[in-house]
Design a protein around this motif. Structure first.
Motif, PDB file in Angstrom:
ATOM      1  N   ASP A   1      -5.848  -1.048  -1.750  1.00 20.62           N
ATOM      2  CA  ASP A   1      -6.222   0.290  -2.193  1.00 20.62           C
ATOM      3  C   ASP A   1      -6.177   1.258  -1.012  1.00 20.62           C
ATOM      4  O   ASP A   1      -6.653   0.946   0.077  1.00 20.62           O
ATOM      5  CB  ASP A   1      -7.636   0.248  -2.789  1.00 20.62           C
ATOM      6  CG  ASP A   1      -7.982   1.489  -3.579  1.00 20.62           C
ATOM      7  OD1 ASP A   1      -7.061   2.252  -3.913  1.00 20.62           O
ATOM      8  OD2 ASP A   1      -9.175   1.694  -3.859  1.00 20.62           O
ATOM      9  N   GLY A   2      -5.607   2.424  -1.233  1.00 22.34           N
ATOM     10  CA  GLY A   2      -5.465   3.397  -0.160  1.00 22.34           C
ATOM     11  C   GLY A   2      -4.057   3.502   0.380  1.00 22.34           C
ATOM     12  O   GLY A   2      -3.740   4.438   1.115  1.00 22.34           O
ATOM     13  N   GLN A   3      -3.203   2.568   0.012  1.00 22.20           N
ATOM     14  CA  GLN A   3      -1.794   2.639   0.375  1.00 22.20           C
ATOM     15  C   GLN A   3      -1.145   3.624  -0.605  1.00 22.20           C
ATOM     16  O   GLN A   3      -1.054   3.342  -1.794  1.00 22.20           O
ATOM     17  CB  GLN A   3      -1.173   1.240   0.277  1.00 22.20           C
ATOM     18  CG  GLN A   3       0.314   1.158   0.590  1.00 22.20           C
ATOM     19  CD  GLN A   3       1.207   1.663  -0.516  1.00 22.20           C
ATOM     20  OE1 GLN A   3       1.807   2.720  -0.372  1.00 22.20           O
ATOM     21  NE2 GLN A   3       1.296   0.920  -1.623  1.00 22.20           N
ATOM     22  N   ASN A   4      -0.701   4.752  -0.123  1.00 27.05           N
ATOM     23  CA  ASN A   4      -0.240   5.817  -1.012  1.00 27.05           C
ATOM     24  C   ASN A   4       1.255   6.128  -0.907  1.00 27.05           C
ATOM     25  O   ASN A   4       1.713   7.099  -1.501  1.00 27.05           O
ATOM     26  CB  ASN A   4      -1.030   7.108  -0.744  1.00 27.05           C
ATOM     27  CG  ASN A   4      -2.484   6.980  -1.166  1.00 27.05           C
ATOM     28  OD1 ASN A   4      -2.815   6.159  -2.012  1.00 27.05           O
ATOM     29  ND2 ASN A   4      -3.343   7.769  -0.560  1.00 27.05           N
TER      30      ASN A   4
ATOM     31  N   ASP B   1      -6.012  -6.896   3.783  1.00 30.63           N
ATOM     32  CA  ASP B   1      -6.782  -6.791   2.541  1.00 30.63           C
ATOM     33  C   ASP B   1      -6.790  -8.103   1.776  1.00 30.63           C
ATOM     34  O   ASP B   1      -7.851  -8.628   1.436  1.00 30.63           O
ATOM     35  CB  ASP B   1      -6.215  -5.673   1.660  1.00 30.63           C
ATOM     36  CG  ASP B   1      -6.954  -5.546   0.336  1.00 30.63           C
ATOM     37  OD1 ASP B   1      -8.093  -5.047   0.335  1.00 30.63           O
ATOM     38  OD2 ASP B   1      -6.392  -5.965  -0.704  1.00 30.63           O
TER      39      ASP B   1
END
Length: 562
Positions: A268-271, A396
């Motif tokens: 999460d947070g990889q955009n 992660d």
């Protein structure tokens, strides 16, 4: 002595089975004794009325439930029964909450009896969810043993049991009945569904093969008609692959079209390349139904990443006018398709090549234009886009496996070997390159206006979504046909085309592999093993063209008899 993680996994696996009523338990024959468990095989455990209900498409179900002709409770009970059978035959479920679903269904029936109208456009429609969605009083493990008994690996709080993902709230508000959550590969980063809790999720049409991933549980469940429509996610093909492998329709919308707020995820947070949420089901009309119902809830008011973009009927109408479905005869024209059979990196196997030929020949017969698609090379798109999968050096996913000490499945074991974390400057440079690649592809697409003869660029691209009809266990080695769509953020809809015929789809003995990677894929194809498997393609459109692409997919599906 079993290790602690093995004990936890076994207990969870048994709890899933224990949630199935005793009268719905069956003996599951070995895969090699019963390859195909669809159709007549699963019918033996159902009543004729249950077969009728569960083999009705989502759009036709709501025609019955929103008018009071079918009760939500009867519909829900039928799908709960069939889902229970599907899990025992394919390992497709992570969470079963049939009792809660029946309670919801009864309340919907009471609402209809009191008000003589449905609660919403999805009144009484059972919907399954990939195990990334948070549902109140239901656990989310995402296939990780270390998440059992926790909230995403963290200690539960008073809020944890009642927290729900934004889309879950919207589906309930529209009248849907949520009844189960479906299996995923741990990490979500595999086109096969396997984890240490439920094992391997098999393809119900041919249990030699995978149901796909990462929304593989959805694919197997809906493929066995244990759900009329469900929601998965897609960062590299994870909606389209299970849809295709199981003979279903499925749509990968562009980012920002549907709400993702409040869902569990990996990395999460990889955009750079976003995971998106979308439906898969047995009909295009069913996909359209649930997307329209969600957009009517105005999700852009509740998810900061959703675009304020209501459903656009005019995009559908444009396709309908060109194909003669609506409007006067003077409006009838031609659609234009680009055909992209091979990306030049890995060639498609014989059944996939035949599927392309079937679609192209039918569209030409109907008078539409088909041109060869010659885009900028995909190798650079794939190389840059896939970097996002290991920006954090696997931190992660490795940290989640460390919670329990469970091993990684071979399909995702490459994460064990990752060490390098990308710097902020490296991520920025990748994002710049991705923007450049998107512009190059956009310019090429615009340039096709000069060759279509329609006054427009190509409307959609006909292309494989995988080089094979489905993957054999531990043999999914190339994701290029699905992942380029994610990197460019295009809209893509999967259309079932045919089935493998071992007498027709012979091994091409004269095929010359491009390289060792291509040879590995080609060697995995065996007509005897694949016989009967579904063969599907994807139709790719530009960004945020969900309405148009669903209309084109519906037209193509009907044209080829699907």
């Amino acid at each position: 002595m079993p290790k602690e993680w093995e004990t936890l996994a076994k207990k969870k696996r048994e709890a899933i089975l224990e949630a199935i009523p005793q009268e719905w338990r069956i003996n599951n024959p070995p895969n090699d004794q019963q390859l195909d468990v669809t159709g007549a095989y699963i019918h033996q455990y159902l009543t004729p009325r249950e077969v009728e209900i569960t083999e009705t498409t989502a759009d036709d179900i709501v025609k019955q439930t929103t008018t009071g002709r079918w009760s939500a409770e009867e519909v829900t009970r039928a799908f709960c029964h069939r889902a229970a059978l599907a899990h025992q035959l394919t390992n497709c479920l992570h969470e079963i909450f049939f009792s809660a679903a029946l309670t919801t269904a009864k309340s919907l029936d009471a609402h209809y009896a009191q008000h003589n109208k449905p609660l919403g456009p999805l009144h009484g429609l059972p919907i399954s969810l990939k195990d990334q969605f948070h549902v109140r009083d239901v656990e989310t493990t995402m296939g990780y043993v270390g998440w059992i008994g926790t909230f995403e690996g963290r200690e539960r709080t008073a809020k944890s049991p009642i927290f729900e993902s934004e889309m879950v709230r919207e589906l309930r508000d529209a009248g849907a009945v949520l009844f189960c959550k479906t299996a995923v590969p741990h990490t979500l980063m595999s086109g096969e569904t396997v984890n240490n809790i439920i094992g391997y999720t098999w393809n119900p049409r041919n249990r030699n093969l995978s149901a796909g991933g990462s929304s593989g549980g959805e694919g197997a469940l809906i493929g066995l008609r244990g759900s009329p429509v469900g929601f998965g996610t897609d960062i590299g093909g994870s909606i389209r692959i299970p849809a295709g492998f199981n003979g279903l329709y499925g749509i990968r919308p562009s980012g920002g079209r549907l709400p993702y707020e409040g869902m569990a995820n990996s990395m999460d947070g990889q955009n750079s390349v976003l995971s998106v949420v979308g439906p898969l089901g047995t009909s295009v009309a069913g996909l359209r139904l649930v997307i329209k119902a969600l957009l009517e809830r105005r999700p852009w008011l509740y998810d900061p990443l959703v675009l304020e973009l209501p459903w656009r009927d005019e995009l559908e109408r444009e396709v309908s006018e060109v194909t003669g479905k609506v409007g006067d005869a003077g409006m009838v024209g031609k659609l234009c398709f680009g055909v992209f059979e091979s990306d030049g990196i890995v060639g498609p196997t014989p059944p996939v090549r035949r599927a392309v030929k079937i679609v192209v020949e039918k569209l030409k017969e109907l008078g539409h234009v088909v041109v060869e698609w010659k885009p900028p090379p995909h190798k650079a798109i794939l190389s840059e886009g896939m970097k996002s999968w290991w920006y954090d050096g696997g931190h992660d996913v490795k940290s989640v496996f460390a919670l329990s000490g469970e091993p990684m499945a071979p399909q995702v074991a490459f994460y064990q070997d990752l060490e390098k974390e990308f710097s902020g400057s490296e991520i920025a440079a990748t994002n710049v390159r991705l923007r450049q690649l998107k512009k190059e592809y956009m310019d090429y697409w615009n340039s096709t206006e000069t060759v279509t003869g329609t006054g427009r660029p190509v409307d959609a691209i006909i292309t494989p979504l995988a080089p094979f009809p489905a993957a054999r266990p531990e043999m999914y080695s190339y994701y290029g046909y699905s992942t380029w769509v994610n990197v460019l953020d295009y809209t893509s809809v999967v259309v079932p085309v045919t089935n493998v015929d071992k007498e027709v789809d012979l091994v091409d003995k004269d095929y010359v592999p491009i390289d060792e990677g291509d040879k590995k894929v080609y060697d995995s194809y065996d007509p005897e093993i694949y016989d009967g498997a579904h063969v599907s393609l994807q139709l790719v459109g530009r960004r945020l063209q969900e309405e148009k692409m669903l209309a084109i997919a519906e037209y193509v599906g009907k044209a080829i008899g699907k």
